[in-house]
Write a protein that holds these residues in place. Structure first.
Motif, PDB file in Angstrom:
ATOM      1  N   UNK A   1       0.830  -1.202   0.000  1.00  0.00           N
ATOM      2  CA  UNK A   1       0.000   0.000   0.000  1.00  0.00           C
ATOM      3  C   UNK A   1       0.866   1.254   0.000  1.00  0.00           C
ATOM      4  N   UNK A   2       1.880   1.264   0.857  1.00  0.00           N
ATOM      5  CA  UNK A   2       2.786   2.420   0.901  1.00  0.00           C
ATOM      6  C   UNK A   2       3.567   2.564  -0.399  1.00  0.00           C
ATOM      7  N   UNK A   3       3.958   1.432  -0.990  1.00  0.00           N
ATOM      8  CA  UNK A   3       4.694   1.457  -2.252  1.00  0.00           C
ATOM      9  C   UNK A   3       3.818   2.024  -3.366  1.00  0.00           C
ATOM     10  N   UNK A   4       2.539   1.636  -3.360  1.00  0.00           N
ATOM     11  CA  UNK A   4       1.633   2.097  -4.418  1.00  0.00           C
ATOM     12  C   UNK A   4       1.309   3.584  -4.289  1.00  0.00           C
ATOM     13  N   UNK A   5       1.492   4.149  -3.117  1.00  0.00           N
ATOM     14  CA  UNK A   5       1.282   5.593  -2.972  1.00  0.00           C
ATOM     15  C   UNK A   5       2.347   6.384  -3.722  1.00  0.00           C
ATOM     16  N   UNK A   6       3.558   5.815  -3.792  1.00  0.00           N
ATOM     17  CA  UNK A   6       4.631   6.521  -4.503  1.00  0.00           C
ATOM     18  C   UNK A   6       4.681   6.151  -5.976  1.00  0.00           C
ATOM     19  N   UNK A   7       4.266   4.914  -6.304  1.00  0.00           N
ATOM     20  CA  UNK A   7       4.281   4.469  -7.697  1.00  0.00           C
ATOM     21  C   UNK A   7       3.032   3.630  -7.940  1.00  0.00           C
ATOM     22  N   UNK A   8       2.112   4.079  -8.797  1.00  0.00           N
ATOM     23  CA  UNK A   8       0.836   3.389  -8.962  1.00  0.00           C
ATOM     24  C   UNK A   8       0.902   2.080  -9.745  1.00  0.00           C
ATOM     25  N   UNK A   9       2.062   1.667 -10.234  1.00  0.00           N
ATOM     26  CA  UNK A   9       2.199   0.441 -11.007  1.00  0.00           C
ATOM     27  C   UNK A   9       2.224  -0.762 -10.055  1.00  0.00           C
ATOM     28  N   UNK A  10       1.230  -1.649 -10.172  1.00  0.00           N
ATOM     29  CA  UNK A  10       1.110  -2.785  -9.260  1.00  0.00           C
ATOM     30  C   UNK A  10       2.259  -3.763  -9.449  1.00  0.00           C
ATOM     31  N   UNK A  11       2.631  -4.028 -10.689  1.00  0.00           N
ATOM     32  CA  UNK A  11       3.737  -4.948 -10.942  1.00  0.00           C
ATOM     33  C   UNK A  11       5.036  -4.462 -10.311  1.00  0.00           C
ATOM     34  N   UNK A  12       5.294  -3.182 -10.441  1.00  0.00           N
ATOM     35  CA  UNK A  12       6.484  -2.584  -9.845  1.00  0.00           C
ATOM     36  C   UNK A  12       6.388  -2.607  -8.314  1.00  0.00           C
ATOM     37  N   UNK A  13       5.187  -2.353  -7.809  1.00  0.00           N
ATOM     38  CA  UNK A  13       4.974  -2.382  -6.361  1.00  0.00           C
ATOM     39  C   UNK A  13       5.184  -3.776  -5.784  1.00  0.00           C
ATOM     40  N   UNK A  14       4.757  -4.794  -6.535  1.00  0.00           N
ATOM     41  CA  UNK A  14       4.989  -6.174  -6.088  1.00  0.00           C
ATOM     42  C   UNK A  14       6.480  -6.447  -5.965  1.00  0.00           C
ATOM     43  N   UNK A  15       7.232  -6.008  -6.951  1.00  0.00           N
ATOM     44  CA  UNK A  15       8.671  -6.234  -6.928  1.00  0.00           C
ATOM     45  C   UNK A  15       9.363  -5.522  -5.787  1.00  0.00           C
ATOM     46  N   UNK A  16       8.986  -4.281  -5.552  1.00  0.00           N
ATOM     47  CA  UNK A  16       9.617  -3.514  -4.480  1.00  0.00           C
ATOM     48  C   UNK A  16       9.244  -4.056  -3.107  1.00  0.00           C
ATOM     49  N   UNK A  17       7.995  -4.426  -2.949  1.00  0.00           N
ATOM     50  CA  UNK A  17       7.545  -4.872  -1.627  1.00  0.00           C
ATOM     51  C   UNK A  17       7.994  -6.286  -1.294  1.00  0.00           C
ATOM     52  N   UNK A  18       8.307  -7.099  -2.302  1.00  0.00           N
ATOM     53  CA  UNK A  18       8.683  -8.492  -2.061  1.00  0.00           C
ATOM     54  C   UNK A  18       9.937  -8.606  -1.214  1.00  0.00           C
ATOM     55  N   UNK A  19      10.876  -7.712  -1.426  1.00  0.00           N
ATOM     56  CA  UNK A  19      12.144  -7.788  -0.685  1.00  0.00           C
ATOM     57  C   UNK A  19      11.985  -7.417   0.782  1.00  0.00           C
ATOM     58  N   UNK A  20      10.873  -6.805   1.141  1.00  0.00           N
ATOM     59  CA  UNK A  20      10.703  -6.295   2.502  1.00  0.00           C
ATOM     60  C   UNK A  20       9.846  -7.181   3.400  1.00  0.00           C
ATOM     61  N   UNK A  21       9.429  -8.339   2.911  1.00  0.00           N
ATOM     62  CA  UNK A  21       8.577  -9.222   3.714  1.00  0.00           C
ATOM     63  C   UNK A  21       9.334 -10.497   4.058  1.00  0.00           C
ATOM     64  N   UNK A  22       8.900 -11.189   5.122  1.00  0.00           N
ATOM     65  CA  UNK A  22       9.609 -12.403   5.533  1.00  0.00           C
ATOM     66  C   UNK A  22       9.326 -13.587   4.602  1.00  0.00           C
ATOM     67  N   UNK A  23      10.179 -14.570   4.714  1.00  0.00           N
ATOM     68  CA  UNK A  23      10.003 -15.811   3.978  1.00  0.00           C
ATOM     69  C   UNK A  23       8.851 -16.577   4.624  1.00  0.00           C
ATOM     70  N   UNK A  24       8.086 -17.343   3.958  1.00  0.00           N
ATOM     71  CA  UNK A  24       8.078 -17.849   2.589  1.00  0.00           C
ATOM     72  C   UNK A  24       7.327 -16.947   1.611  1.00  0.00           C
ATOM     73  N   UNK A  25       6.687 -15.903   2.115  1.00  0.00           N
ATOM     74  CA  UNK A  25       5.946 -15.002   1.223  1.00  0.00           C
ATOM     75  C   UNK A  25       6.891 -14.303   0.259  1.00  0.00           C
ATOM     76  N   UNK A  26       8.082 -13.972   0.717  1.00  0.00           N
ATOM     77  CA  UNK A  26       9.059 -13.295  -0.139  1.00  0.00           C
ATOM     78  C   UNK A  26       9.372 -14.129  -1.377  1.00  0.00           C
ATOM     79  N   UNK A  27       9.611 -15.447  -1.191  1.00  0.00           N
ATOM     80  CA  UNK A  27       9.949 -16.313  -2.325  1.00  0.00           C
ATOM     81  C   UNK A  27       8.809 -16.361  -3.336  1.00  0.00           C
ATOM     82  N   UNK A  28       7.593 -16.447  -2.841  1.00  0.00           N
ATOM     83  CA  UNK A  28       6.451 -16.524  -3.749  1.00  0.00           C
ATOM     84  C   UNK A  28       6.269 -15.220  -4.513  1.00  0.00           C
TER      85      UNK A  28
END
Length: 174
Positions: A30-57
C-alpha cells in the motif's frame, strides 16, 4: 502414514507463516503504491521487505511477470500453487482493486487491518483450543489417578469393589 502426516504438518506450518506475513506485506505494498501506482512494480519492491516464505512466492510472481506473463495470470498461477485461502482472498482483493480503478492503496490498508484482526482472532481460537485439549487430558487421566490413590490409601477397597456384582456394575458404568 508417518511421512504423510509429517509432510501435512510442515505444509500447515508453512501456510501459517505465509499467512502471518500477508498483513505486513499489504501495508508495505500500500505504501509502495502511494509513490508508484504500477502494481507490478509495487509487487517487486515490496517483495524484498517481507519475511520468507511469502518473499519467495512474490519474487517468483515478479519473475513470471518479467518473462512476459500478464499480472493476472501470474497471480492466478500463484494462487493455484499455494492453495492458501487467506492468500487467495488477498490476491483476489488486489486484482479486483486494480481492475476497478479505485484507490488501491486505501483498499489494501483496509485489507491489512482486517487480516491483522483475523490473525488476532485465530490466536485466541488456538489458545482456547489448547486449553480445551489440556482439560480433556486432565479429565481422561483423573479417574486412573483417583483409583491409584485409593489403592494406595486402602489396598482392600478395590478388591472388595470388584468382588461384589454391584461394585463391578458401578466400575463398568464409571
Amino acid at each position: 502414514l508417518a511421512p504423510f502426516f509429517l509432510l501435512d504438518r510442515r505444509i500447515g506450518k508453512w501456510r501459517q507463516r505465509l499467512s502471518e506475513g500477508l498483513a505486513s506485506w499489504l501495508s508495505v505494498l500500500s505504501n509502495t503504491l502511494e509513490s508508484s501506482p504500477n502494481v507490478g512494480e509495487g509487487l517487486g519492491r515490496s517483495a524484498a521487505l517481507v519475511p520468507s516464505p511469502l518473499r519467495e512466492e512474490l519474487m517468483l510472481l515478479r519473475q513470471e511477470c518479467r518473462y512476459g506473463l500478464p499480472l493476472e495470470q501470474a497471480i492466478q498461477r500463484s494462487v493455484r500453487r499455494l492453495q492458501s485461502p487467506l492468500y487467495t482472498s488477498t490476491m483476489t482483493t488486489l486484482m479486483i482493486g486494480q481492475q476497478s480503478g479505485g484507490d488501491l492503496s486505501r483498499l489494501l490498508k483496509r485489507s491489512a487491518g482486517t487480516l491483522r484482526e483475523m490473525e488476532r482472532l485465530e490466536g485466541l481460537v488456538r489458545a482456547r483450543t489448547a486449553a480445551g485439549k489440556s482439560q480433556t487430558f486432565v479429565l481422561a487421566v483423573m479417574p486412573f489417578a483417583v483409583v491409584a490413590a485409593m489403592q494406595k490409601l486402602d489396598s482392600n477397597f478395590l478388591p472388595g469393589l470388584f468382588a461384589h456384582p454391584a461394585g463391578r456394575s458401578a466400575a463398568l458404568i464409571a
